[in-house]
Scaffold this motif. Structure first.
Motif, PDB file in Angstrom:
ATOM      1  N   GLN A  93       0.830  -1.192   0.000  1.00  0.00           N
ATOM      2  CA  GLN A  93       0.000   0.000   0.000  1.00  0.00           C
ATOM      3  C   GLN A  93       0.877   1.259   0.000  1.00  0.00           C
ATOM      4  O   GLN A  93       2.073   1.180   0.201  1.00  0.00           O
ATOM      5  N   PRO A 101      11.183  -0.093   9.765  1.00  0.00           N
ATOM      6  CA  PRO A 101       9.829  -0.547  10.122  1.00  0.00           C
ATOM      7  C   PRO A 101       9.417  -1.814   9.359  1.00  0.00           C
ATOM      8  O   PRO A 101       9.730  -1.960   8.174  1.00  0.00           O
ATOM      9  N   MET A 114       6.691  -2.805   8.128  1.00  0.00           N
ATOM     10  CA  MET A 114       5.866  -2.607   6.931  1.00  0.00           C
ATOM     11  C   MET A 114       6.646  -2.013   5.764  1.00  0.00           C
ATOM     12  O   MET A 114       6.116  -1.894   4.662  1.00  0.00           O
ATOM     13  N   ASN A 141      -0.374  -8.213   7.143  1.00  0.00           N
ATOM     14  CA  ASN A 141      -1.574  -7.589   7.731  1.00  0.00           C
ATOM     15  C   ASN A 141      -2.677  -7.600   6.669  1.00  0.00           C
ATOM     16  O   ASN A 141      -2.496  -8.172   5.590  1.00  0.00           O
ATOM     17  N   PRO A 167      -5.203  -4.629   0.871  1.00  0.00           N
ATOM     18  CA  PRO A 167      -6.313  -3.887   0.257  1.00  0.00           C
ATOM     19  C   PRO A 167      -7.070  -4.828  -0.682  1.00  0.00           C
ATOM     20  O   PRO A 167      -6.893  -4.801  -1.907  1.00  0.00           O
ATOM     21  N   GLN A 222      -2.616   5.056   4.121  1.00  0.00           N
ATOM     22  CA  GLN A 222      -2.647   3.651   3.699  1.00  0.00           C
ATOM     23  C   GLN A 222      -1.726   2.806   4.585  1.00  0.00           C
ATOM     24  O   GLN A 222      -0.942   3.335   5.356  1.00  0.00           O
ATOM     25  N   GLY A 223      -1.822   1.508   4.451  1.00  0.00           N
ATOM     26  CA  GLY A 223      -0.890   0.618   5.135  1.00  0.00           C
ATOM     27  C   GLY A 223      -1.418   0.016   6.427  1.00  0.00           C
ATOM     28  O   GLY A 223      -0.711  -0.740   7.089  1.00  0.00           O
ATOM     29  N   GLY A 224      -2.662   0.357   6.786  1.00  0.00           N
ATOM     30  CA  GLY A 224      -3.259  -0.274   7.955  1.00  0.00           C
ATOM     31  C   GLY A 224      -2.666   0.207   9.259  1.00  0.00           C
ATOM     32  O   GLY A 224      -1.720   1.010   9.298  1.00  0.00           O
ATOM     33  N   ALA A 225      -3.215  -0.317  10.356  1.00  0.00           N
ATOM     34  CA  ALA A 225      -2.716   0.029  11.682  1.00  0.00           C
ATOM     35  C   ALA A 225      -1.230  -0.318  11.799  1.00  0.00           C
ATOM     36  O   ALA A 225      -0.470   0.391  12.454  1.00  0.00           O
ATOM     37  N   SER A 226      -0.810  -1.383  11.140  1.00  0.00           N
ATOM     38  CA  SER A 226       0.601  -1.804  11.231  1.00  0.00           C
ATOM     39  C   SER A 226       1.564  -0.700  10.794  1.00  0.00           C
ATOM     40  O   SER A 226       2.677  -0.602  11.315  1.00  0.00           O
ATOM     41  N   THR A 227       1.159   0.096   9.819  1.00  0.00           N
ATOM     42  CA  THR A 227       2.012   1.210   9.398  1.00  0.00           C
ATOM     43  C   THR A 227       1.980   2.336  10.430  1.00  0.00           C
ATOM     44  O   THR A 227       3.009   2.976  10.701  1.00  0.00           O
ATOM     45  N   ALA A 237       4.512   2.050  13.220  1.00  0.00           N
ATOM     46  CA  ALA A 237       5.854   2.592  12.964  1.00  0.00           C
ATOM     47  C   ALA A 237       5.849   4.114  12.909  1.00  0.00           C
ATOM     48  O   ALA A 237       6.784   4.767  13.358  1.00  0.00           O
ATOM     49  N   MET A 255       8.109   7.226  15.138  1.00  0.00           N
ATOM     50  CA  MET A 255       8.941   8.059  14.251  1.00  0.00           C
ATOM     51  C   MET A 255       8.560   9.532  14.330  1.00  0.00           C
ATOM     52  O   MET A 255       9.402  10.408  14.198  1.00  0.00           O
ATOM     53  N   LYS A 293       2.094  -5.533  19.249  1.00  0.00           N
ATOM     54  CA  LYS A 293       2.800  -5.266  17.986  1.00  0.00           C
ATOM     55  C   LYS A 293       3.175  -3.786  17.873  1.00  0.00           C
ATOM     56  O   LYS A 293       4.241  -3.445  17.360  1.00  0.00           O
ATOM     57  N   GLU A 320       7.077  -2.403  17.517  1.00  0.00           N
ATOM     58  CA  GLU A 320       7.535  -1.521  16.448  1.00  0.00           C
ATOM     59  C   GLU A 320       8.301  -0.334  17.028  1.00  0.00           C
ATOM     60  O   GLU A 320       9.296   0.108  16.441  1.00  0.00           O
ATOM     61  N   GLY A 359      -7.868  -1.122   3.328  1.00  0.00           N
ATOM     62  CA  GLY A 359      -7.026  -0.318   2.459  1.00  0.00           C
ATOM     63  C   GLY A 359      -7.035   1.170   2.785  1.00  0.00           C
ATOM     64  O   GLY A 359      -6.381   1.957   2.114  1.00  0.00           O
ATOM     65  N   MET A 377       6.174  10.017   3.182  1.00  0.00           N
ATOM     66  CA  MET A 377       4.893   9.331   3.334  1.00  0.00           C
ATOM     67  C   MET A 377       4.643   8.865   4.763  1.00  0.00           C
ATOM     68  O   MET A 377       3.563   8.373   5.076  1.00  0.00           O
ATOM     69  N   LEU A 378       5.658   8.971   5.639  1.00  0.00           N
ATOM     70  CA  LEU A 378       5.472   8.569   7.043  1.00  0.00           C
ATOM     71  C   LEU A 378       5.345   9.772   7.975  1.00  0.00           C
ATOM     72  O   LEU A 378       5.266   9.613   9.190  1.00  0.00           O
ATOM     73  N   ARG A 379       5.325  10.973   7.399  1.00  0.00           N
ATOM     74  CA  ARG A 379       5.127  12.186   8.221  1.00  0.00           C
ATOM     75  C   ARG A 379       3.645  12.519   8.246  1.00  0.00           C
ATOM     76  O   ARG A 379       3.026  12.674   7.191  1.00  0.00           O
TER      77      ARG A 379
END
Lengths: 363, 363
Positions: free
Chosen positions: A75, A223, A225, A239, A242, B75-80, B83, B87, B107, B111, B204, B225-227
């Motif tokens: 994703q 990370p 992911m 996980n 989508p 995107q990327g679900g709770a798992s993202t 992380a 960060m 989990k 992370e 998704g 994309m992680l900010r």
């Protein structure tokens, strides 16, 4: 045109095969007699497994790749890959090498720069990205971890017509806008990725096709992911994936197979592109193509008219003919007709006819 | 049951309101007279803007939040998120504090551990996650950057019945499985997130509701994309969003409003949960609930039978009655009935009736 549908030349999200949309519509409340929508079934169920694995198998079959390659569903779009690539591969002091051929390849490089590992190996920026750098214009650094290219540049309407030779350095390509549009020796790439919303499905899935040996050991200090092997070890089911998007991608891949595969797609796409490039080339300069001829894209045809007023008139009149989404990106201006796999010949013919008529009326 | 649909007790992806699915089906080929599917329209178009902004506004309205909060689609679900949170927030030597109350909260902590910034502030692991730690069992470290909790534990069937007091330390909650299921003083949280595939839409999309002041300055040395502020600065349109999923989330939010909002949902959900907990409590031990009574979830009801053979029989016979998806997660065993917002009272009543009948037949 059918069912009140327009010809949709949007660059992405973009046109999908009408057949695929109709199939999805017909089973939206009850997928495969499960009594549930495909959006409601468990990603750990046999029903979903079949969708997921069939999509993967069809994509590999279309690309002519064997067991040494793996298909991943991630994703976050290409923009997330821009960060994952240097994090996963620019290790031990090595550098990510980038060819800048447009907007997205530049963003990919900038993301490596944030990590302090980006090197420019070639660029056509000085030419306003009208062309793809040639083989002898690409210079890899001695410490190259990989070479990253963007195979088709959606905004500028240019596309590689060759695969760069890297002499053993892994080759990585963003094919977001021309994935599965033609056959290619895909085995020369270590990793290919694509946001699927241009040629393959609805936004929200990134398709990654990768050499297994290239991602065996993802770094463990990044990370979970963002490690490619998180996806390869768990069949992209670490996980919840989508699922609806992957289901649609699977339907599009099956549709491409039914059309005759990538060779058939390539022929159809070349015919479609020729209609528009001929309309440009035979217009005595009324339409001016942005891309140099030897770098023209088969997917995104970019051109300008004499002035912005005339361009606005072109967009407005085209829309009246149900020819939608052809306004170009602000960084190039003018027009952009995106003619992906799902765009029928008749749609492009209608646009080419309109271009001729518009020229005659506005000379 | 309608249109050959079953009662779907899956934990996620999960049941969606039938009304919402039917609406999506009816407009799948031609959204809002655009002549395109909602999957094919540009994410920069006024048509999509309306979908996107309406979904955001409805969610904030349902939660009773004002202009100091922002709704993001990631995107990327709770798992993202697991992380992204350390960060973005565990900076300047501060530590992320975590309450471990089940699988996903663990989990999330792990992370943070990868980044070297995780601290356990409370845990119910020794009790096999049968309960939610109480206020006086949560001890924040002196250098706490935030306290992270998982408000509802899908696998163990437990849920917070209070909001932890953190004395000024920002509170972050994973509400993947109980988002928009009841009113709460959401203004006590700095950041709430949810993978939408349980209570709000197809997999998704990650919904993030965040205090604007908390994400003003995301670190610039982490991937774009992680900010969090990449999303807030661009209205979650920095790159192509998962548009179809957001469109579905918007429809679900509108459906919740039509049901009477979160207070009405809470009442309905409490009635549904009571049916099953009563069936357990009145079974003379035939059914044994996993969760301690004061930590019971309104969303996921977990229980066991005398042995695995009987449990398998329960699952098989339930399925014959179109009661699907009730097998529990392997780490708890037994049954889990997920009774999210979209599960109608009749579905839960059918399961409660079946439980009574099954008990009588198998005493």
């Amino acid at each position: 045109m059918k069912a009140n549908r327009v010809y949709n030349f949007n660059p992405g999200p973009a046109i999908l095969p009408l057949e695929v949309l109709k199939e999805a519509q017909s089973e939206l409340l009850n997928f495969n007699n499960s009594g549930m929508s495909v959006m409601e079934i468990s990603h750990r169920s046999p029903e979903y497994d079949e969708v997921h694995n069939k999509a993967k198998a069809d994509i590999k079959e279309l690309m002519g790749l064997g067991d040494d390659y793996e298909v991943l569903f991630i994703q976050g779009g290409a923009s997330t890959e821009f960060a994952m690539i240097p994090m996963n591969f620019a290790l031990d002091g090595k550098k990510g090498n980038y060819v800048l051929s447009g907007s997205f390849s530049t963003k990919a490089y900038q993301e490596a720069e944030i990590q302090g590992v980006g090197v420019v190996a070639g660029s056509s920026k000085e030419n306003n990205f009208r062309n793809i750098p040639k083989q002898d214009e690409i210079k890899l650094s001695a410490d190259a971890a990989y070479l990253h290219i963007c195979y088709n540049n959606t905004i500028y309407g240019t596309e590689y017509h060759y695969i760069p030779e890297t002499h053993g350095v892994p080759l990585i390509a963003d094919m977001s806008s021309d994935m599965l549009s033609r056959p290619l020796d895909f085995s020369r790439f270590s990793l290919i990725y694509a946001g699927v919303q241009k040629n393959l499905g609805p936004a929200g899935v990134t398709l990654v096709v990768v050499k297994k040996s290239f991602i065996e050991n993802s770094p463990e200090n990044i990370p979970t992911m963002l490690r490619y092997n998180t996806y390869s070890k768990k069949n992209s089911l670490y996980n919840t994936p989508p699922a609806f998007g992957i289901y649609m991608v699977g339907k599009v891949a099956a549709w491409i197979k039914k059309q005759g595969g990538l060779q058939a797609m390539a022929e159809k796409n070349a015919q479609k592109a020729a209609l528009l490039y001929d309309a440009i080339d035979n217009s005595n300069g009324f339409y001016k193509g942005h891309a140099d001829k030897d770098s023209r894209s088969f997917m995104n045809v970019t051109f300008r008219l004499a002035n912005e007023e005339l361009e606005a008139k072109f967009v407005a009149e085209a829309k009246k003919q149900q020819l939608c989404g052809i306004k170009g990106h602000r960084s190039v201006g003018g027009m952009r007709a995106s003619i992906y796999n799902a765009m029928p010949y008749e749609g492009v013919k209608a646009l080419a006819d309109f271009m001729l008529k518009f020229k005659e009326e506005n000379l």
